[in-house]
Write a protein that holds these residues in place. Structure first.
Motif, PDB file in Angstrom:
ATOM      1  N   UNK A  60     -26.261 -55.474 -35.148  1.00 45.36           N
ATOM      2  CA  UNK A  60     -26.804 -56.591 -35.941  1.00 45.36           C
ATOM      3  C   UNK A  60     -25.914 -56.918 -37.138  1.00 45.36           C
ATOM      4  N   UNK A  61     -25.347 -55.895 -37.756  1.00 47.52           N
ATOM      5  CA  UNK A  61     -24.474 -56.137 -38.903  1.00 47.52           C
ATOM      6  C   UNK A  61     -23.153 -56.778 -38.477  1.00 47.52           C
ATOM      7  N   UNK A  62     -22.608 -56.336 -37.353  1.00 47.51           N
ATOM      8  CA  UNK A  62     -21.377 -56.948 -36.847  1.00 47.51           C
ATOM      9  C   UNK A  62     -21.621 -58.418 -36.501  1.00 47.51           C
ATOM     10  N   UNK A  63     -22.812 -58.723 -35.990  1.00 55.89           N
ATOM     11  CA  UNK A  63     -23.149 -60.104 -35.645  1.00 55.89           C
ATOM     12  C   UNK A  63     -23.575 -60.916 -36.865  1.00 55.89           C
ATOM     13  N   UNK A  64     -23.568 -60.294 -38.048  1.00 50.91           N
ATOM     14  CA  UNK A  64     -23.981 -60.967 -39.286  1.00 50.91           C
ATOM     15  C   UNK A  64     -25.400 -61.503 -39.187  1.00 50.91           C
ATOM     16  N   UNK A  65     -26.261 -60.773 -38.474  1.00 51.76           N
ATOM     17  CA  UNK A  65     -27.680 -61.111 -38.423  1.00 51.76           C
ATOM     18  C   UNK A  65     -28.423 -60.497 -39.598  1.00 51.76           C
ATOM     19  N   UNK A  66     -27.814 -59.501 -40.233  1.00 48.88           N
ATOM     20  CA  UNK A  66     -28.341 -58.885 -41.441  1.00 48.88           C
ATOM     21  C   UNK A  66     -27.180 -58.697 -42.419  1.00 48.88           C
ATOM     22  N   UNK A  67     -27.525 -58.589 -43.697  1.00 49.00           N
ATOM     23  CA  UNK A  67     -26.516 -58.307 -44.711  1.00 49.00           C
ATOM     24  C   UNK A  67     -26.539 -56.814 -45.016  1.00 49.00           C
ATOM     25  N   UNK A  68     -25.396 -56.141 -45.007  1.00 41.07           N
ATOM     26  CA  UNK A  68     -25.377 -54.690 -45.216  1.00 41.07           C
ATOM     27  C   UNK A  68     -25.655 -54.309 -46.667  1.00 41.07           C
ATOM     28  N   UNK A  69     -26.126 -53.085 -46.847  1.00 44.20           N
ATOM     29  CA  UNK A  69     -26.288 -52.541 -48.192  1.00 44.20           C
ATOM     30  C   UNK A  69     -24.933 -52.326 -48.846  1.00 44.20           C
ATOM     31  N   UNK A  70     -23.945 -51.912 -48.059  1.00 46.21           N
ATOM     32  CA  UNK A  70     -22.594 -51.696 -48.569  1.00 46.21           C
ATOM     33  C   UNK A  70     -21.611 -51.835 -47.409  1.00 46.21           C
ATOM     34  N   UNK A  71     -20.346 -52.103 -47.749  1.00 42.01           N
ATOM     35  CA  UNK A  71     -19.311 -52.175 -46.734  1.00 42.01           C
ATOM     36  C   UNK A  71     -19.013 -53.591 -46.269  1.00 42.01           C
ATOM     37  N   UNK A  72     -18.020 -53.704 -45.386  1.00 38.55           N
ATOM     38  CA  UNK A  72     -17.572 -55.013 -44.922  1.00 38.55           C
ATOM     39  C   UNK A  72     -17.407 -55.025 -43.404  1.00 38.55           C
ATOM     40  N   UNK A  73     -17.537 -56.228 -42.843  1.00 38.05           N
ATOM     41  CA  UNK A  73     -17.252 -56.491 -41.434  1.00 38.05           C
ATOM     42  C   UNK A  73     -16.247 -57.632 -41.400  1.00 38.05           C
ATOM     43  N   UNK A  74     -15.042 -57.351 -40.934  1.00 36.88           N
ATOM     44  CA  UNK A  74     -13.996 -58.368 -40.880  1.00 36.88           C
ATOM     45  C   UNK A  74     -13.653 -58.679 -39.427  1.00 36.88           C
ATOM     46  N   UNK A  75     -13.737 -59.953 -39.084  1.00 41.61           N
ATOM     47  CA  UNK A  75     -13.343 -60.435 -37.763  1.00 41.61           C
ATOM     48  C   UNK A  75     -12.225 -61.445 -37.950  1.00 41.61           C
ATOM     49  N   UNK A  76     -11.079 -61.192 -37.328  1.00 41.99           N
ATOM     50  CA  UNK A  76      -9.906 -62.052 -37.492  1.00 41.99           C
ATOM     51  C   UNK A  76      -9.557 -62.208 -38.971  1.00 41.99           C
ATOM     52  N   UNK A  77      -9.767 -61.128 -39.740  1.00 39.52           N
ATOM     53  CA  UNK A  77      -9.417 -61.118 -41.155  1.00 39.52           C
ATOM     54  C   UNK A  77     -10.461 -61.700 -42.079  1.00 39.52           C
TER      55      UNK A  77
END
Length: 262
Positions: A60-77
């Motif tokens: 869900x976090x990778x799909x940006x369906x939720x916002x994480x408490x901490x950290x980042x998900x980068x797709x194509x930068x």
């Protein structure tokens, strides 16, 4: 090492539990704890672990369906969770999802054409003619006929419905597909057909998979690399052949020992 398509960096997610007392603060549970991983373009990464290990939260976090408490998900930068809503909507052309339940993930009131074409709403430049062409191409790619687009989900078997769901994910020509237990609701023989289809699509379209599963045999068949999760943390990672043949973690060894054999 070639540039990664997807980079997950120190990702954590904490959920607030329902209050059990008017006078006590609500407790929280740490569902994902400092998870980092990367997937290179054209590769498949399997994520395994028992129920409650954090696999679906990661999806869900990778799909940006939720916002994480901490950290980042980068797709194509791009940091997906820092994009403005309009920018995120446009970015979704590059990443799509296939859900577990082929019955619940398709709207029974819509035709197959409307279901498959739905993600194209993020592409403003798609004309009605191009839309019909893309739907027909996506259906053909998953082994269905263009004529099937006028039918409704109840007219198909479970395996065919999952093919429709995969066609919906393909229609924007994404680079990443997140698959959350995509074959667990199917019969074993149908599972094999869908997995073979996913391998063929990866070869033909250069897809990258983040594949969530509790089934180690499925991950062994489809994926290049694997991460093993327990209590929201990664306890082991590496090439599938290495991890499954010579596991280093006690938890991974326990998971492998639990797999039934003939």
């Amino acid at each position: 090492m070639s540039p990664a398509l997807l980079v997950v960096d120190h990702l954590s997610q904490r959920y607030r539990l329902p209050r059990t007392s008017l006078w006590q603060p609500a407790e929280t549970v740490l569902a994902l704890d400092d998870v980092s991983l990367r997937i290179e373009a054209g590769r498949s990464l399997g994520v395994v672990g028992e129920s409650g290990s954090g696999k679906s939260t990661l999806a869900r976090l990778v799909m940006a369906l939720e916002r994480p408490t901490a950290g980042t998900v980068r797709l194509l930068g791009r940091d997906l969770h820092r994009l403005a809503p309009a920018e995120l909507r446009r970015a979704r052309r590059d990443f799509q999802m296939v859900f577990q339940d082929p019955y619940g993930s398709l709207d029974p009131r819509q035709t197959v054409e409307r279901i498959v074409a739905e993600p194209l709403s993020v592409l403003d430049e798609v004309t009605p003619t191009e839309r019909r062409r893309r739907v027909a191409e996506a259906l053909e790619a998953v082994g269905l006929r263009p004529a099937d687009r006028a039918k409704y989900p109840h007219e198909f078997s479970g395996g065919q419905r999952q093919r429709i769901a995969i066609a919906r994910a393909l229609v924007t020509r994404p680079q990443l597909i997140v698959a959350d237990e995509p074959v667990s609701a199917l019969d074993v023989s149908v599972q094999a057909q869908v997995l073979n289809l996913m391998r063929d699509l990866q070869r033909d379209f250069g897809l990258t998979y983040l594949f969530i599963s509790h089934d180690l045999a499925v991950v062994d068949y489809l994926c290049d690399e694997v991460v093993v999760m327990q209590h929201g943390r990664i306890v082991e990672r590496g090439e599938v052949a290495t991890v499954f043949r010579a596991p280093q973690s006690d938890y991974t060894r326990a998971l492998l020992a639990a797999v039934p054999t003939l």
